[in-house]
Design a protein around this motif. Sequence first.
Motif, mmCIF file in Angstrom:
data_model
loop_
_atom_site.group_PDB
_atom_site.id
_atom_site.type_symbol
_atom_site.label_atom_id
_atom_site.label_comp_id
_atom_site.label_asym_id
_atom_site.label_seq_id
_atom_site.Cartn_x
_atom_site.Cartn_y
_atom_site.Cartn_z
ATOM 1 N N PRO A 1 -1.980 9.020 -9.248
ATOM 2 C CA PRO A 1 -3.327 8.422 -9.163
ATOM 3 C C PRO A 1 -3.739 7.603 -10.382
ATOM 4 N N GLU A 2 -3.347 8.028 -11.575
ATOM 5 C CA GLU A 2 -3.772 7.279 -12.776
ATOM 6 C C GLU A 2 -3.037 5.956 -12.938
ATOM 7 N N ARG A 3 -1.918 5.774 -12.246
ATOM 8 C CA ARG A 3 -1.158 4.516 -12.365
ATOM 9 C C ARG A 3 -1.446 3.547 -11.222
ATOM 10 N N ALA B 1 -6.581 -0.335 -9.823
ATOM 11 C CA ALA B 1 -7.993 -0.086 -9.524
ATOM 12 C C ALA B 1 -8.425 -0.988 -8.377
ATOM 13 N N ARG B 2 -9.149 -0.429 -7.464
ATOM 14 C CA ARG B 2 -9.702 -1.210 -6.352
ATOM 15 C C ARG B 2 -11.023 -1.803 -6.809
ATOM 16 N N ARG B 3 -11.153 -3.070 -6.606
ATOM 17 C CA ARG B 3 -12.417 -3.686 -7.006
ATOM 18 C C ARG B 3 -13.449 -3.468 -5.914
ATOM 19 N N GLU B 4 -14.686 -3.438 -6.328
ATOM 20 C CA GLU B 4 -15.769 -3.255 -5.376
ATOM 21 C C GLU B 4 -16.022 -4.594 -4.696
ATOM 22 N N LEU C 1 0.822 -1.209 0.000
ATOM 23 C CA LEU C 1 0.000 0.000 0.000
ATOM 24 C C LEU C 1 0.857 1.261 0.000
ATOM 25 N N ALA C 2 1.994 1.225 0.705
ATOM 26 C CA ALA C 2 2.900 2.387 0.695
ATOM 27 C C ALA C 2 3.483 2.592 -0.700
ATOM 28 N N GLY C 3 3.833 1.507 -1.374
ATOM 29 C CA GLY C 3 4.342 1.607 -2.746
ATOM 30 C C GLY C 3 3.295 2.142 -3.699
ATOM 31 N N GLU C 4 2.055 1.711 -3.535
ATOM 32 C CA GLU C 4 0.968 2.201 -4.388
ATOM 33 C C GLU C 4 0.698 3.679 -4.128
ATOM 34 N N ALA C 5 0.848 4.122 -2.886
ATOM 35 C CA ALA C 5 0.580 5.524 -2.550
ATOM 36 C C ALA C 5 1.577 6.455 -3.229
ATOM 37 N N LEU C 6 2.771 5.945 -3.536
ATOM 38 C CA LEU C 6 3.784 6.768 -4.198
ATOM 39 C C LEU C 6 3.509 6.956 -5.687
ATOM 40 N N LEU C 7 2.683 6.105 -6.241
ATOM 41 C CA LEU C 7 2.365 6.194 -7.670
ATOM 42 C C LEU C 7 1.408 7.351 -7.929
#
Length: 151
Positions: free
Chosen positions: A70-72, A75-78, A62-68
């Motif tokens: 927003p467009e990269r 996608a979080r699935r529902e 999640l920390a790695g994703e936060a550095l990206l």
Amino acid sequence: MRRGLTIATTVVATIVAVGALLFIPLSIVVGNAQNVVVEVVLLAVSVWYVAGVMRADRRARLAGEALLPPERRPARREPRRPITFALRETLVTFAVWFVLVFAFDALALGLDPIVNAGVAVFAGFMLATLTVTGRHMMFRLTAEEDRGEER
């Protein structure tokens, strides 16, 4: 190298946990209380270690994703709605399976009534669980297919 070692130790910890879980009833039946204590400790330590590794991995991801940007970000699935069930339906299903298993065991196998009741309770529970779960899964899958056609 470190990630490979973490994966290997987690796999070993999981195997130890499953082994301890399987040996606990055996040690109880045999009457080795010391073994039960050791197996419960092994189970607890193994589960604690695996849970810690999983939490750390999730935090790092999640920390790695936060550095990206927003467009990269992935996608979080529902999440799906939880499967719900009717208590009355489950109890009726259990009662039907209990009666069927009890009658079969009494007539075909000639089991003692007390033993038969224990076997029928367990079998009725397992069969009711499979029946209700299978039914709900079937209707859930067909509902998803119906929604796919509407889109």
